[in-house]
Enzyme design. Structure first.
Site: not given
Length: 663
Positions: A310-312, A314
């Site tokens: 997920g957004s980790t 990014k």
């Protein structure tokens, strides 16, 4: 004159014969001689008796002194074959340096403080030679007084066999061995052995693993270090700290229960050395009952479980763009939904940020389309090279046989949609430890460490942390051209993947995510936490993403002004609650759990909140949400976006992503 009357026959005495004077009578002399001989014999016997009495008295006195008044300790060589030595208790781990259990072959495993995590206890196996037994039934009854678990009929049957060797019981204690030996049953013998024991039960159960009946490791560090544990009796000292492990376990269990998650994982790692201080996977089990533990409990989610980050992820996208010089912090990226074929990449909601975000805003507000634009600016080839160099294409090199291989698309399928979805953490599946490793590299000066479960001889954690006024805000990694002794034991062992300048910038961006972005619920006053939230939709059993079924995670580091420890929490399929208003994203569950862990383990690790120097530390970590474009630069933004999908070639429909709305 009286008439002489002859004496009667009944009373007549023999006539006395006169003995001449001076001549003894023969009968008297004989009697005196016999009496004299008897007196002499009695004297001799009395003397001999007194002699024996003196000897026996001396022996009795010596025995009394030796056994009652002043007993002597028996020599070990005299009793060792019959009575195994009982190891001394060492609850504080004070003897860990040279503590070796007697009569055992497999070494003890301890945590970094010397607390025993696994040790082998001396036991015995009971066997019999039925050919030497007199009464099998009587022997069975006596044995059951010490070993009540024995089946009487089966024991009698075995003792009645026409054999010379039958096992009766395994792994009995030394006390039971002595009790059976005292029964005095002929034909009963003992065989020395050992049994692996895990005194802390559930603590680090998946890390410890187990051994088989022959004392060979079959899982965890028991398997990885099997040869070493059986060849070297000195304790194997792990990097784990049971105090930190316990805190992480308790807080993670509370979060799992509160949000009804089906699984969870937590990791605490030193970003300077790669030492893992805690690794928790739930559900877990008692390490002493490995054989009966369900497979779901033995499954180590920290290294074997594969989850879309997920957004980790990014954070990696931003690090990649900055390090390659493709993007700058003042560049702006579109948050407008991106349409790719039948699918759309969008954010969950956009009412809290503008249609165009600068790089700090992309991370703070966790925009999927904006991260996709950054990834497209980098391009497929460089994106793959970056992830490969960061170790995301291979197993994490940690001392656990269960470490799994990540799931990544084949290069031939790495098209535009893959570039975009991977940019915000979808389309790949990584173990949590890989995320922690990547996070550490972004803050420790740019060194990709090799995570380890073995304690390293590094600087003592008990030493106080320098004050903010005297501490230099420098990376802990080795810097070419400087004296390495300045850094000493804190120098990480690994590969440089980022410049120190990029690492310093990323620390500020991670701090911004906690102070003004999606990670606000992870803030711990005085610890200057930095981190990144991440929520990914789970893939169903038949493929395709499951709506409203998420994996939520938060990766963090503290303190950001002098990075020491990474803390990671992941919850698998958490449920919304009234307190979270039904939300299941990481900002509502994983991030608050990290906050609780940091607030408790900080003092244990001699990291104390610094509020005195708050203004100076905040200023050193500050970065504007919308940085000003320096003179002479043409920032990316509206009308100037090389990663605009409308400018990219089309790709086969088979590689198109599904709609992404999580962050």
């Amino acid at each position: 004159m009286p008439q002489d009357v002859p004496p009667s026959s009944g009373s007549q005495r023999p006539a006395r014969q006169d003995v001449p004077p001076g001549r003894p009578r023969k009968g008297a002399a004989s009697r005196r001689g016999s009496r004299l001989n008897l007196d002499q014999m009695h004297g001799r016997l009395l003397g001999v008796g007194m002699g024996f009495l003196a000897i026996y008295g001396a022996v009795a006195l010596k025995a009394t002194v030796a056994t009652v008044l002043m007993p002597m300790e028996p020599e070990k060589r005299q009793i060792a074959p019959q009575v195994p030595e009982i190891p001394k208790s060492d609850p504080r781990g004070e003897m860990s340096g040279d503590f070796v259990l007697p009569t055992v072959k497999r070494a003890t495993i301890t945590d970094r403080t010397g607390q025993a995590l696994a040790l082998s206890l001396p036991v015995a196996q009971v066997y019999a030679n039925p050919m030497e037994l007199i009464d099998p039934a009587d022997a069975a009854d006596k044995l059951r007084k010490v070993l009540p678990q024995l089946d009487r009929d089966e024991t009698i049957r075995r003792l009645s066999l026409k054999k010379q060797f039958v096992y009766l019981a395994r792994d009995i204690s030394p006390v039971q061995e002595i009790a059976i030996n005292n029964l005095g049953i002929p034909g009963i013998y003992f065989e020395a052995g050992e049994r692996r024991h895990y005194p802390l039960g559930r603590t680090a159960a998946q890390i410890m693993g187990s051994v088989d009946i022959d004392d060979h490791g079959i899982a965890g560090v028991e398997r990885y270090f099997d040869k070493r544990l059986n060849s070297d009796k000195s304790p194997l000292r792990l990097s784990l700290d049971v105090r930190v492990q316990t805190v992480a376990h308790d807080e993670l269990q509370a979060a799992k229960d509160e949000f009804s998650a089906i699984g969870a994982s937590a990791i605490v790692m030193d970003v300077r050395t790669g030492e893992i201080l805690a690794m928790v996977s739930l559900p877990d089990y008692d390490a002493n009952d490995f054989g009966h533990a369900p497979s779901d409990a033995r499954f180590n989610r920290a290294v074997t479980g594969m989850y879309e980050p997920g957004s980790t992820f990014k954070l990696q996208t931003a690090a990649m763009g900055l390090q390659l010089g493709v993007v700058h912090i003042w560049d702006r990226f579109s948050t407008i939904p991106i349409r790719v074929g039948r699918f759309t990449i969008r954010d969950m909601k956009t009412d809290h940020f503008a249609p165009w975000l600068s790089l700090p805003g992309v991370l703070a507000f966790s925009s999927n389309p904006a991260a996709a634009h950054i990834a497209l600016d980098v391009g497929a080839t460089r994106q793959q090279d970056w992830l490969r160099n960061m170790g995301f294409f291979n197993r994490v090199p940690v001392e656990l046989p269960e470490a799994g291989r990540p799931l990544v698309p084949a290069s031939r399928n790495w098209g535009i949609s893959t570039v975009m979805t991977v940019g915000f953490g979808h389309g790949v599946a990584e173990p949590p430890l890989a995320i922690v490793r990547g996070t550490a590299a972004t803050v420790n000066g740019g060194i990709l460490l090799k995570p380890t479960l073995v304690a390293r001889d590094t600087e003592d954690d008990s030493k106080p942390t320098p004050d903010a006024d005297t501490a230099q805000l420098r990376p802990v990694a080795y810097r070419p051209g400087t004296d390495s002794d300045e850094i000493g034991a804190e120098t990480p062992v690994g590969t440089r993947v980022l410049s120190e300048q990029t690492s310093a910038l990323l620390r500020k961006l991670l701090r911004l995510d906690v102070t003004m972005g999606s990670g606000k619920s992870a803030e711990v006053p005085g610890y200057y936490v930095g981190g990144k939230t991440g929520t990914a939709e789970k893939i169903g059993a038949h493929g395709g993403y499951l709506k409203h079924v998420n994996v939520s995670a938060f990766t963090s580091v503290f303190p950001m002004n002098n990075p020491h420890y990474a803390v990671y929490v992941m919850l698998d399929s958490p449920q919304g609650t009234a307190a979270t208003h039904g939300w299941t994203t990481a900002a509502w569950n994983a991030a608050p759990t990290v906050k609780k862990i940091i607030s408790r383990v900080g003092p244990i690790l001699n990291q104390f909140p610094d509020l005195t120097n708050k203004d100076a530390i905040d200023a050193s970590l500050a970065i504007p949400m919308n940085p000003v474009v320096p003179a002479g630069y043409h920032a990316l933004g509206p009308g100037n976006d090389p990663g605009d999908p409308r400018n990219q070639p089309h790709e086969p429909k088979t590689t198109s992503p599904k709609t992404k709305t999580q962050h």
